[in-house]
Design an enzyme around this catalytic site. Structure first.
Site, mmCIF file in Angstrom:
data_model
loop_
_atom_site.group_PDB
_atom_site.id
_atom_site.type_symbol
_atom_site.label_atom_id
_atom_site.label_comp_id
_atom_site.label_asym_id
_atom_site.label_seq_id
_atom_site.Cartn_x
_atom_site.Cartn_y
_atom_site.Cartn_z
ATOM 1 N N HIS A 1 -63.025 112.834 45.008
ATOM 2 C CA HIS A 1 -62.053 111.811 45.642
ATOM 3 C C HIS A 1 -61.686 112.336 46.779
ATOM 4 O O HIS A 1 -60.414 112.169 47.350
ATOM 5 C CB HIS A 1 -61.010 111.049 44.996
ATOM 6 C CG HIS A 1 -60.694 109.707 45.144
ATOM 7 N ND1 HIS A 1 -60.267 108.867 44.554
ATOM 8 C CD2 HIS A 1 -61.235 109.072 46.471
ATOM 9 C CE1 HIS A 1 -59.983 107.671 45.180
ATOM 10 N NE2 HIS A 1 -60.584 107.782 46.308
ATOM 11 N N CYS B 1 -54.512 108.183 42.968
ATOM 12 C CA CYS B 1 -55.575 109.062 43.002
ATOM 13 C C CYS B 1 -55.575 109.937 44.290
ATOM 14 O O CYS B 1 -55.460 111.201 43.904
ATOM 15 C CB CYS B 1 -56.911 108.290 43.112
ATOM 16 S SG CYS B 1 -57.270 107.292 41.744
#
Length: 545
Positions: free
Chosen positions: A150, A100
């Site tokens: 994120h 990610c």
């Protein structure tokens, strides 16, 4: 147009990787350093009429092959398919560091892993020399982000005028509740958004147990529809729409699962080289293991249901763009941060060099006035990567792409599919799950070479003839000359990092895994920011995404 203020930060190169030990040392600096970052005025330029709206659509942990237009007849994605017919499908799209945060660093900066500083799963830096929202904002765009970012902190802006964040079910830092969770409390008082009871990295699947309208996919899609519907500024719009699914938990609402009730989904492929990964403990978030074909097919069925749910939201987003008269003058790119192995080769989740993990959807629709020689609806085989998206946006907005940016504008390929382009793309990830999973590799979409740093193991796959990577050709005599060619190519690629990565033109065995390169920016922070960073670094070190 009014001027805006942008915080001024000081960038430093790290002399060594950021580790928990280093962060403890940094924490002691709260007793030494003081003061807040200064601010300086920065004026937005007036937008040019020719600038298109720019819409970046992301999903999370989305395999490149889990889409109808990519040739998978098992997956129901009519809206993505229509978008592909109105643009181009890059069939060799990759995430160079397939997890990610490093993927999002490449997307944010337009730079390669070594140059943006992230060689594996860590924290996206607080600020970079190149930042997608800020660079577009400086060109006159109104910039907004919706969904999963994120970043650290979660509400970091990186130049966005604003964000509405879905922090995606992970343990959130003290004092922070995501915008989605706050919205959920407002619309479903007393209910539990985690009622299903399946964790963020599990390979089990289940049906979303609440009202479908409460699902985070619906929140992200409808929030984007609402913003587009309300958009009446003269400035062009840059909108990032980032869905947290189909990342696990695999939790589609029942009606989407029902769409796949009679779909024949094949068992995951297992290469001849992968049997050693079958016998791992069956834990809910296992990264390896053979848990039976039925289990893997069931997880994939639910995963496809999530993809179709996202597809419905894409249809509504495109409809609103058309209703507002914005679609024809919009550049739209759809991609993901990485894939999901879903049991392929007894692997689950991501961080691997294999196609299920490293290959990502890569679709681009360009504005009507960007006419090129390429007919819409075609597929291109050039190897492209997340770093190419920011240069594409800058090119479309009428700006020069900085020489220090590693990516290249995809619009070059729309105008001329035979344009000069990179021959291959680099892949890598630092150590995750097990010690041997520390690797680097290269692929041109036809062949793939992988080097494992811990033991010098090599893999060579002929993707053109073996797209499922069933047969490792590295040990076959007839492939030794090709193996040597790719080995030296990787050695040349790694040579800028010094002899700890490559020597005499070939990669070397490494004992130490490296998460951050010396180019990772360390930003001067206030004492309070340093302390918070340190606490969150320790917390997330136990929660690998």
């Amino acid at each position: 147009m009014k001027s805006i203020k942008k915080p001024s930060r000081t960038f430093k190169k790290l002399k060594k990787p950021v580790t928990i030990r280093n962060m403890i040392v940094i924490c002691f600096s709260v007793f030494v350093f003081s003061g807040c970052a200064s601010e300086e005025n920065q004026t937005l330029v007036q937008p040019e009429q020719s600038q298109p709206n720019i819409i970046l659509i992301m999903t999370d942990q989305h395999r490149a092959d889990a889409l109808g237009y990519a040739g998978n007849s098992e997956v129901i994605t009519p809206n993505f398919d229509r978008l592909a017919a109105d643009g181009v499908h890059f069939e060799n799209g990759y995430s160079s560091v397939p997890s990610c945060t490093p993927a999002r660093a490449a997307l944010l900066t337009g730079q390669s892993p070594w140059n943006n500083g992230m060689l594996g799963y860590g924290r996206v830096a607080r600020e970079y020399e190149f930042q997608m929202p800020q660079m577009l904002r400086d060109l006159g765009y109104y910039t907004f982000g919706i969904g999963k970012m994120h970043w650290f902190p979660q509400k970091a802006l990186h130049g966005f005028h604003g964000t509405l964040v879905d922090a995606s079910g992970r343990i959130e830092s003290e004092g922070f509740i995501s915008d989605y969770r706050n919205w959920f409390k407002l619309n479903a008082p007393g209910q539990d958004p985690d009622k299903l009871g399946i964790g963020w990295n599990e390979h089990r699947a289940g049906v979303y147990p609440l009202d479908e309208e409460l699902h985070p996919t619906v929140w992200t899609g409808q929030t984007a529809v609402e913003l587009i519907g309300n958009y009446d500024l003269d400035a062009p719009l840059f909108l990032k729409i980032s869905f947290a699914r189909p990342h696990s938990p695999y939790d589609p609402p029942q009606r989407y699962l029902d769409m796949y009730e009679n779909t024949e989904i094949p068992a995951p492929p297992v290469g001849e080289w992968a049997e050693r990964f079958a016998d791992f403990p069956e834990t809910p978030n296992a990264a390896f293991g053979d848990f039976g074909a039925d289990h893997a097919i069931n997880s994939r069925r639910h995963y496809y249901g999530l993809v179709t749910q996202i597809d419905d939201q894409i249809g509504e987003i495109v409809s609103m763009l058309k209703e507002k008269g914005m679609y024809e003058n919009s550049l739209i790119i759809f991609t993901s941060d990485h894939g999901d192995m879903l049991g392929d080769h007894h692997h689950w989740r991501k961080t691997y060099a294999y196609e299920g993990s490293a290959a990502v959807p890569f679709l681009m629709k360009w504005p009507e006035n960007f006419n090129g020689d390429l007919n819409r609806g075609q597929t291109l085989s050039n190897p492209v990567e997340l770093r190419d998206i920011l240069p594409t946006f800058l090119d479309a907005a009428g700006s020069q792409v900085p020489d220090a940016m590693d990516g290249a504008s995809l619009l070059r390929l729309v105008k001329d599919p035979q344009a000069d382009w990179r021959p291959w793309i680099d892949l890598e990830h630092n150590t995750t799950y097990i010690e041997e999973n520390y690797w680097s590799g290269l692929t041109d979409g036809k062949m793939k070479y992988i080097w494992f740093f811990r033991n010098g193991e090599e893999q060579l796959f002929n993707l053109a003839e073996d797209p499922q990577e069933l047969y490792n050709l590295a040990g076959l005599e007839e492939y030794q000359s090709e193996l040597e060619m790719w080995r030296h190519r990787l050695g040349d690629h790694l040579s800028e990092r010094g002899e700890e990565f490559a020597k005499n033109g070939v990669p070397v065995i490494r004992e130490e895994s490296k998460t951050y390169s010396p180019n990772y920016p360390q930003i001067e922070m206030t004492p309070q920011e340093r302390l918070r960073y340190w606490v969150e670094e320790i917390t997330e070190s136990f929660l690998y995404d």
